[in-house]
Design an enzyme around this catalytic site. Structure first.
Site, short mmCIF file in Angstrom:
data_model
loop_
_atom_site.label_atom_id
_atom_site.label_comp_id
_atom_site.label_asym_id
_atom_site.label_seq_id
_atom_site.Cartn_x
_atom_site.Cartn_y
_atom_site.Cartn_z
N GLU A 165 -24.51 -2.65 -11.53
CA GLU A 165 -25.47 -2.98 -10.15
C GLU A 165 -24.05 -2.28 -9.38
OE1 GLU A 165 -28.34 -3.56 -10.59
OE2 GLU A 165 -29.24 -3.45 -8.61
N PHE A 212 2.03 2.51 -3.55
CA PHE A 212 0.98 2.38 -4.41
C PHE A 212 0.81 4.20 -3.54
CE2 PHE A 212 -3.18 3.75 -4.94
CZ PHE A 212 -3.68 2.83 -6.27
N ASP A 213 0.71 4.54 -2.49
CA ASP A 213 0.43 5.68 -2.15
C ASP A 213 1.48 6.53 -2.44
OD1 ASP A 213 -1.97 5.03 -0.84
OD2 ASP A 213 -1.12 4.60 1.24
N CYS A 259 -27.67 0.54 35.57
CA CYS A 259 -28.17 1.65 37.34
C CYS A 259 -29.25 1.87 37.48
CB CYS A 259 -27.11 2.55 36.59
SG CYS A 259 -28.14 3.63 35.45
N CYS A 280 -23.44 5.32 34.75
CA CYS A 280 -24.71 4.30 33.93
C CYS A 280 -23.20 3.45 32.98
CB CYS A 280 -24.99 4.28 32.91
SG CYS A 280 -26.20 3.21 32.42
N CYS A 338 -33.30 1.72 34.18
CA CYS A 338 -32.29 1.19 33.39
C CYS A 338 -31.66 0.48 33.60
CB CYS A 338 -31.02 2.33 33.52
SG CYS A 338 -29.43 1.71 33.17
N TYR A 385 -22.56 -6.28 -15.64
CA TYR A 385 -23.93 -7.39 -16.85
C TYR A 385 -24.08 -7.13 -18.03
CZ TYR A 385 -27.38 -4.77 -14.38
OH TYR A 385 -28.39 -3.73 -14.17
N SER A 440 -36.78 -3.04 -17.51
CA SER A 440 -36.53 -3.70 -16.56
C SER A 440 -36.92 -5.09 -17.04
CB SER A 440 -37.86 -4.04 -15.15
OG SER A 440 -39.00 -4.00 -15.91
N LYS A 492 -36.73 -14.49 -8.48
CA LYS A 492 -36.57 -14.35 -7.32
C LYS A 492 -36.79 -15.38 -5.90
CE LYS A 492 -38.65 -9.68 -6.90
NZ LYS A 492 -37.49 -8.17 -6.54
N ASP A 549 0.56 -1.17 0.08
CA ASP A 549 -0.30 -0.39 0.21
C ASP A 549 0.77 1.51 -0.14
OD1 ASP A 549 -2.00 -1.83 0.10
OD2 ASP A 549 -2.63 -1.42 1.97
N GLU A 588 -26.87 -15.85 -14.01
CA GLU A 588 -26.39 -14.26 -13.12
C GLU A 588 -27.07 -14.39 -12.27
OE1 GLU A 588 -26.00 -10.96 -15.76
OE2 GLU A 588 -24.77 -12.19 -17.37
N LYS A 611 -30.38 -14.93 -18.61
CA LYS A 611 -30.34 -15.00 -20.14
C LYS A 611 -29.98 -15.33 -21.38
CE LYS A 611 -28.87 -10.56 -18.32
NZ LYS A 611 -27.66 -9.57 -17.65
N CYS A 655 -31.74 5.54 29.41
CA CYS A 655 -30.72 5.93 30.14
C CYS A 655 -30.39 7.35 30.52
CB CYS A 655 -29.46 4.73 30.49
SG CYS A 655 -29.02 5.19 31.91
N ASP A 695 -28.34 -6.98 -5.15
CA ASP A 695 -29.77 -6.59 -5.16
C ASP A 695 -28.46 -5.29 -5.10
OD1 ASP A 695 -32.32 -5.27 -4.26
OD2 ASP A 695 -31.65 -6.62 -1.65
N LYS A 740 -28.52 -11.64 -9.20
CA LYS A 740 -29.56 -11.21 -9.22
C LYS A 740 -29.10 -9.70 -8.31
CE LYS A 740 -33.46 -9.31 -10.00
NZ LYS A 740 -33.67 -7.45 -9.81
S1 IVH Z 1 -29.98 -7.61 -16.65
C1 IVH Z 1 -32.85 -5.59 -19.79
N1 IVH Z 1 -28.66 -8.63 -14.72
O1 IVH Z 1 -32.45 -5.84 -12.21
C2 IVH Z 1 -32.37 -6.83 -18.57
N2 IVH Z 1 -30.16 -6.77 -14.33
O2 IVH Z 1 -34.66 -5.90 -12.69
C3 IVH Z 1 -31.47 -5.77 -18.11
N3 IVH Z 1 -30.07 -6.47 -11.63
O3 IVH Z 1 -32.64 -3.05 -13.33
C4 IVH Z 1 -31.11 -6.25 -16.25
N4 IVH Z 1 -28.50 -7.88 -10.99
O4 IVH Z 1 -30.61 -3.51 -11.34
C5 IVH Z 1 -29.36 -8.03 -15.40
N5 IVH Z 1 -27.07 -9.72 -13.53
C6 IVH Z 1 -28.38 -8.84 -13.73
C7 IVH Z 1 -28.47 -8.49 -12.35
C8 IVH Z 1 -29.78 -7.44 -12.87
C9 IVH Z 1 -29.22 -7.26 -10.83
C10 IVH Z 1 -31.23 -5.50 -11.33
C11 IVH Z 1 -31.21 -4.57 -12.32
C12 IVH Z 1 -32.05 -4.31 -12.90
C13 IVH Z 1 -32.83 -4.86 -12.51
C14 IVH Z 1 -33.71 -5.85 -13.11
#
Ligand code: IVH
Length: 672
Positions: free
Chosen positions: A172, A37-38, A412, A433, A409, A224, A83, A315, A34, A113, A291, A427, A117, A115
């Site tokens: 993401e 790098f710094d 105390c 305390c 409490c 992705y 979406s 999901k 590090d 893949e 996909k 408290c 969050d 998903k």
């Molecule tokens: S593909 C047209 N791949 O899920 C398809 N989305 O419900 C575009 N997300 O808005 C999305 N992991 O924020 C894709 N491996 C993944 C993902 C992913 C999370 C989210 C993304 C999207 C939402 C869709």
């Protein structure tokens, strides 16, 4: 160094730093320590300062962020951000795969893949440079948050390898669980509310107006999808693999985060594997995305109005188990907040044994109508401690007792108080305390506060229990002999501890202020207060209104500061600390001039030549005082673009002099 040499050296440094940055953050396999790098980064910073013409927006020095003076701009997506269709039902996933399989596509393969969050982001690159980062927004238009995204270490600012000249990559942005928990610990230390979950925290972080705060929050990415014209690949999988060679963080195949398969079995295996394993991931996922791999197949399948037909999401249902509530403990924290914690009959949940669950506060207990012996539903999210989300009333034992919040409490016995509008019980016995006293001292010595080496959390408990410290000031009277008498305290540890205490006397004022542990005065607030008042005395004598005048200090903080210094014991502690020689004033910066001596100045809006923060610094460097709101005592209002109309009206009504950026710069002799 002449300009030509500087230009070359800067280019070389940027290349080196980007290379090591990628090894460190994306591949987790650094080649250099590090410190090396710094040193590279420092050298680059210095050269960019000397030769500002060669400093680019995508220089790795920009990763540390700064003040964002402009509002995020709304920009249209070149490719709409759609979406995904989604379902919780495995049958529906099987039907989807079967439907596609029957569509007569040759050599059909699927890519599975995770998903992630987090928050969807679109990154535009031109000639290998990041030009724009946009949120999803409504799918048609999003917000330009490039400044903030630049601070995310796994987003490459310049690309390597054989990348397309123009393209957009989507992915993401998320907050890893470790970063989320660390942030919450820090917030708790500062007496601030905890954030609810990593997803919302990531979303909120991306919208912060100070990108240096974003830089410190440890956001991460997985990419992705690649969009663009005439891309040199035939499939999604190929695109993701290639993106990795340009410097992006893409899902690693060897850890099973992404997988290609050609059958329904392959897809279902992937789903089942991650439904089990997801609890061991360092970040949260809420499902699996499937996909169709080939771009040609994707084109043939096309889109519905909202989402592609070539992709879908499975999901996960939140993992829930039922177990029995055995008892409720009440824990007292450093700030005096009393938190109820449920003790549960041990049960397996997502790979770990759960014995305790957080109940947050009295309202939560009331809402659940919790009784002793109840069978409760327990869920696990990003928090370390799982939470109780409901209960099965039908299984309640006869004569079960309702859980009552404590009136006194548990440590105390002081009567607990609950302020109006607050969910937490407190408290009030701050000074005696035990967990509050110990917690405050632990906060005082912690790394970001006084950073007292040789004094860990357990040693603080030991010293407190031995009766050697009652408050933070007592640390400075510890003696060699008394310490040596304690268990586990050898000569060396005593020496370390006393040295650490001694060295803490050179910790800057703003950190001393943070270390005092005034409620709601976290690191940033402490910095603001220290800058505004310069000395401990000025701060201690400040009135409510004077505190409110400081930028971003609201009533809650102002009240808390007043209350702290109103307490005789706190004032005593502060005096003892002063006598021990702690730093009670800001290091004075050499003034540029005195032309603004005695002038109170308000800065508002967005400026062209300097940022708002720079402007404020210039005011101070020229002897003036920054004030946050306009009053009859204001001498100047430096007005920028987009200044609030109410401020303008107030200034005009009070006859405050309005000046623009150029007039201000001329005033201090920096003009034209
Ligand atoms: S593909 C047209 N791949 O899920 C398809 N989305 O419900 C575009 N997300 O808005 C999305 N992991 O924020 C894709 N491996 C993944 C993902 C992913 C999370 C989210 C993304 C999207 C939402 C869709």
């Amino acid at each position: 160094m002449n300009p030509e040499e500087a230009r070359e050296r800067i280019a070389l440094l940027i290349k080196e730093i980007n290379y090591h940055n990628r090894l460190y953050y994306v591949e987790a396999a650094p080649e250099i320590p590090d410190t090396a790098f710094d040193a590279l980064l420092k050298e680059l910073e210095k050269l960019e300062e000397q030769f500002p013409d060669f400093a680019s927006d995508n220089s790795p020095t920009k990763r540390v962020g700064g003040d964002i003076t402009k509002k995020f701009e709304t920009v249209a997506h070149e490719y709409p951000m759609l979406s995904l269709a989604n379902t919780y039902s495995e049958e529906e996933i099987q039907e989807w795969v079967q439907r596609i399989t029957k569509a007569g596509l040759e050599n059909l393969t699927f890519v599975c893949e995770l998903k992630y969050d987090g928050v969807a982001i679109g990154l535009r690159y031109e000639n290998g440079e990041l030009v724009r980062a946009v949120t999803r927004g409504d799918g048609e238009k999003g917000e330009d948050i490039t400044m903030n995204v630049r601070t995310i270490r796994t987003v490459p600012l310049t690309l390597t390898g054989d990348f397309p000249i123009k393209f957009e990559i989507r992915g993401e942005v998320f907050m890893p669980i470790e970063a989320f928990n660390k942030l919450n610990e820090e917030r708790e230390m500062a007496g601030e509310d905890r954030f609810a979950n990593p997803r919302n925290t990531a979303a909120g972080t991306l919208k912060l107006q100070d990108s240096s705060m974003v830089a410190n929050r440890g956001l991460d990415t997985y990419l992705y999808g690649v969009n663009g014209q005439d891309l040199p690949f035939l499939s999604h999988f190929e695109a993701v693999k290639s993106a990795s060679t340009w410097g992006f963080k893409t899902p690693p195949e060897n850890q099973g985060y992404i997988s290609c398969c050609d059958s329904i079995e392959g897809v279902m295996d992937f789903i089942h594997y991650w439904d089990e394993q997801r609890n061991f991931l360092p970040f949260e996922i809420d499902g699996i995305v499937i996909k169709v791999n080939s771009y040609e197949h994707q084109r043939k399948l096309g889109f519905t109005a909202k989402s592609p037909r070539w992709a879908t999401a499975f999901k996960f249902k939140a993992k829930q188990v039922v177990t029995q509530l055995l008892s409720v403990d009440f824990q007292v924290g450093r700030t005096g907040a009393v938190t109820p914690v449920a003790n549960l009959a041990p049960i397996q949940l997502g790979g770990t044994t759960v014995k305790r669950a957080s109940l947050h506060n009295a309202d939560q207990i009331e809402k659940l109508d919790l009784h002793l012996g109840d069978f409760v539903f327990v869920e696990k999210g990003g928090e370390i401690i799982p939470k109780i989300v409901g209960l099965d009333v039908s299984k309640r034992p006869i004569d079960a007792q309702k859980i009552q919040f404590l009136e006194n409490c548990p440590e105390c016995n002081s009567a607990l108080v609950r302020k109006e509008g607050e969910a937490q019980h407190f408290c009030p016995n701050e000074l005696q305390c035990a967990p509050q006293v110990v917690g405050k001292i632990q906060h005082f010595v912690s790394r970001k506060a006084m950073n007292i080496d040789g004094l860990g959390e357990e040693t603080v408990v030991q010293l407190f229990e031995a009766g050697l410290i009652q408050n933070v000031a007592d640390l400075y009277s510890l003696s060699h002999e008394t310490l040596l008498k304690l268990d586990r305290m050898a000569e060396k540890s005593v020496e370390n501890l006393l040295n650490g205490v001694q060295q803490s006397k050179s910790i800057p004022f703003e950190r001393v202020l943070f270390a005092l542990g005034i409620r709601y005065v976290g690191e940033t607030v402490a910095k603001r207060l220290a800058q505004a008042f310069q000395t401990m005395d000025a701060l201690m004598n400040a009135s409510f209104d004077e505190l409110l005048e400081v930028n971003e200090i609201g009533e809650r903080i102002a009240q808390s500061v007043l209350e702290f210094f109103n307490q005789a014991d706190n004032r005593n502690t502060v005096e003892v600390l002063r006598n021990h020689g702690l730093l009670f004033e800001m290091e004075r910066k050499a003034l540029h001039s005195n032309v603004l001596q005695g002038k109170s100045i308000v800065v508002s809006g967005v400026f062209e030549k300097v940022s708002r923060e720079e402007l404020k610094e210039l005011i101070e460097l020229n002897g003036g005082k920054n004030i946050s709101s306009v009053s009859s005592k204001t001498d100047y209002l430096v007005a920028g673009e987009g200044m609030g109309p109410s401020k303008l009206k107030k200034a005009t009504d009070l006859g405050v002099r309005l000046i623009n950026e150029n007039e201000f710069l001329t005033l201090i002799g920096y003009g034209k």
